[in-house]
Design an enzyme around this catalytic site. Structure first.
Site, PDB file in Angstrom:
ATOM      1  N   GLU A  46       1.692  -0.632  -5.132  1.00 11.86           N
ATOM      2  CA  GLU A  46       0.719   0.525  -5.166  1.00 11.86           C
ATOM      3  C   GLU A  46       1.252   1.954  -5.437  1.00 11.86           C
ATOM      4  OE1 GLU A  46      -3.055   2.713  -4.030  1.00 11.86           O
ATOM      5  OE2 GLU A  46      -1.382   2.536  -2.616  1.00 11.86           O
ATOM      6  N   ASP A  69       0.953  -0.987  -0.019  1.00 12.50           N
ATOM      7  CA  ASP A  69       0.058  -0.190   0.105  1.00 12.50           C
ATOM      8  C   ASP A  69       0.971   1.233   0.101  1.00 12.50           C
ATOM      9  OD1 ASP A  69      -2.895   0.900   0.550  1.00 12.50           O
ATOM     10  OD2 ASP A  69      -2.087   1.976   2.138  1.00 12.50           O
TER      11      ASP A  69
HETATM   12  C1  NOJ Z   1      -4.272   2.854  -1.022  1.00 12.11           C
HETATM   13  C2  NOJ Z   1      -5.626   2.142  -0.555  1.00 12.11           C
HETATM   14  O1  NOJ Z   1      -5.773   1.228  -1.867  1.00 12.11           O
HETATM   15  C3  NOJ Z   1      -6.772   2.661  -0.175  1.00 12.11           C
HETATM   16  O2  NOJ Z   1      -7.999   2.268  -0.073  1.00 12.11           O
HETATM   17  C4  NOJ Z   1      -6.161   3.473   1.088  1.00 12.11           C
HETATM   18  O3  NOJ Z   1      -7.233   4.594   1.476  1.00 12.11           O
HETATM   19  C5  NOJ Z   1      -4.909   4.354   1.020  1.00 12.11           C
HETATM   20  N1  NOJ Z   1      -4.072   3.454   0.080  1.00 12.11           N
HETATM   21  C6  NOJ Z   1      -4.357   4.628   2.495  1.00 12.11           C
HETATM   22  O4  NOJ Z   1      -3.984   3.248   2.851  1.00 12.11           O
END
Ligand code: NOJ
Length: 533
Positions: free
Chosen positions: A259, A207
């Protein structure tokens, strides 16, 4: 050709299905999906034909951001089940030949995490505070935030604690950013990685992979340039190199997928260099408008930039953070992605969106590399654009002062059975977000075995992809006109018609997959993709 799950390179061409646990399947009727619910539907994922499953966070969490605020990285939140349920799910998935990827949330913990509670108690200057990003405020009495950084969810990225110091949270105040300059933080996450690797997980979706390291001195936005002082700092790569060494010590090809919302594509390529992550979501592709020139460009650029570092490209069209592609592709090009669509906003045409989504998916699944699917897209689910504002849960809605609706519209629980309470999501009628009436027509039981259904299109595409080795091949572009995206991938000719006029299938090949009906004269109509051999 079959996918060899034992090979360490399985991920280079795998199709990975994202389960968003709270919205996938509910076993106990509390209206929130859980791990036993997910286990009970693993056979459906095998039938669909995916290679692996990525589970969004199921860890202990006060749920300020739907589980992306973790208070214990080594335990399962009671709403999702227990650690034993996680072990059972893992074993059941592996027993069916499915790999399992779990979410890792290293940029921030929850404010209820033991570490943050210790930091609050210990006070300024303590070792406990040094695990997070605490600073004194600006102004004579420190009453102003240390800098002007804004939170992704709206408002200042700093909150003040009772003794007067401020802490950084790039997201919700309940998600304090960890201090990755601190060796203790690094050691802790290496241990968390091992904890889940030892339990048998096949990888991690990382993440906010572009956020862990902040520019030295936390300069204001305009002073830093590039992606901004909080994003995509060069220092993050050292962290992933150290994690890669850990993963490589385990058998079977354990992976990391980033991500990272970074651009240009060369910057993304840096995350998938040989000694770092394996994959990085191609959000440039996800954001590309439904336009043939742009699609060709983004595909070519992505392939070139990942090939330059020896990595495959990782395609994706939907996830739990963006407007579902069955809605997005019928909306205006460049429309906001994460902001959702409200009941009073203009609503993209459902049929047009679905036709384009099916064509886009058929295009994506023929491309070289790996692909991620988001739960429900195999049913053709649109964004729920009629969700009442009063039920919204995304923190963005509140934090933006009710101006940005956020991501609830893509998180509405799945319909499995048309004529059941909660459309078969759970045993009873409850679902944490209300499901719209149109869910009945998308339910799995209305589509299974039905020729022409979106579900059967996905199933056939995945079966043929495996049979023909799509994903493992190169790509040779074909010129079939400006509004057509066409190429050869191995033995398959792929033709996506994004124009208005029908396009004939080239001589000598026969259509094996079509994302929608062909015209009476056999031509490929608008917004349709075919595979031919
Ligand atoms: C990316 C995640 O996919 C999202 O859902 C989240 O709100 C943010 N990162 C913060 O962790």
């Amino acid at each position: 050709m079959t996918t060899d799950h034992a090979t360490p390179t399985w991920w280079r061409h795998a199709v990975i299905y994202q389960v968003y646990p709270r919205s996938f399947a509910d076993s106990d009727g509390d209206g929130i999906g859980d791990l036993p619910g997910a286990l009970s539907h693993l056979d459906d994922l095998v039938e669909l034909g995916v290679d692996a499953v990525w589970f969004s966070p199921f860890y202990r969490s006060p749920m300020a951001d739907a589980g992306y605020d973790v208070s214990d990285y080594r335990d399962v939140d009671p709403i999702f089940g227990t650690l034993a349920d996680a072990d059972a799910l893992l074993a059941a998935a592996h027993g069916r030949g499915l790999k399992v990827i779990v979410d890792l949330v290293p940029n921030h913990s929850s404010d209820q995490h033991r570490w943050f509670q210790e930091a609050l108690a210990a006070g300024p200057g303590s070792a406990a505070r040094a695990r997070y990003v605490f600073r004194d405020g600006a102004g004579d009495d420190g009453a102003y935030p240390p800098n002007g950084w804004q939170s992704v969810f709206g408002g200042a990225a700093w909150s003040r604690v009772p003794d007067g110091q401020w802490y950084l949270h790039l997201f919700h105040p309940g998600q304090p950013d960890l201090n990755w300059e601190n060796p203790e933080v690094r050691a802790e996450f290496e241990d968390i990685l091992r904890f889940w690797l030892d339990r048998g997980v096949d990888g991690f979706r990382v993440d906010v992979a572009h956020g862990l390291v902040k520019a030295v001195g936390l300069p204001d936005q305009d002073a830093a340039g590039g992606g901004g002082p909080m994003w995509d700092q060069d220092g993050v790569h050292e962290i992933y190199r150290s994690w890669r060494k850990i993963l490589d010590g385990y058998p079977g090809g354990r992976i990391m997928v980033a991500e990272a919302w970074v651009s240009p594509p060369e910057r993304l390529g840096r995350y998938v260099r040989g000694d770092e992550m394996h994959q990085a979501f191609n959000f440039e592709f996800l954001q590309a408008p439904w336009d043939a020139t742009r699609q060709r460009e983004v595909i070519a650029t992505s392939l070139a930039t990942t090939a330059a570092v020896g990595a495959p490209t990782t395609w994706v069209l939907s996830n739990h953070d963006v407007v579902r592609h069955a809605t997005r592709l019928a909306g205006p090009a460049g429309a906001p992605l994460h902001q959702g669509i409200g009941a009073a906003d203009p609503h993209p045409d459902l049929a047009l969106g679905l036709r384009r989504a099916r064509a886009a998916t058929a295009l994506m699944l023929a491309l070289p590399g790996s692909a991620y699917l988001y739960q429900g897209e195999e049913l053709g689910l649109p964004e729920d654009v009629r969700l009442p504002d009063e039920v919204r849960q995304d923190p963005t809605w509140l934090r933006s002062g009710h101006t940005i609706r956020g991501r609830d519209g893509c998180r509405v629980p799945l319909p499995w059975v048309a004529d059941a309470p909660s459309y078969g999501f759970g045993p009873g009628p409850s679902s944490w977000l209300p499901q719209p009436d149109i869910w009945a027509r998308y339910a799995l039981d209305r589509q299974r075995g039905v020729a022409g259904s979106t579900y059967e299109l996905y199933r056939r595409a995945l079966a043929l992809r495996r049979e023909y080795g799509l994903g493992t091949t190169g790509l040779i572009w074909l010129d079939l006109g400006p509004d057509v995206v066409a190429f050869r991938a191995g033995t398959v000719l792929v033709l996506a018609n994004l124009g208005t006029a029908g396009v004939p299938v080239p001589d000598g090949v026969a259509v094996v997959l079509a994302s929608g009906p062909l015209a009476d004269d056999g031509t490929v109509p608008t917004d349709t993709t075919v595979w031919a051999r």
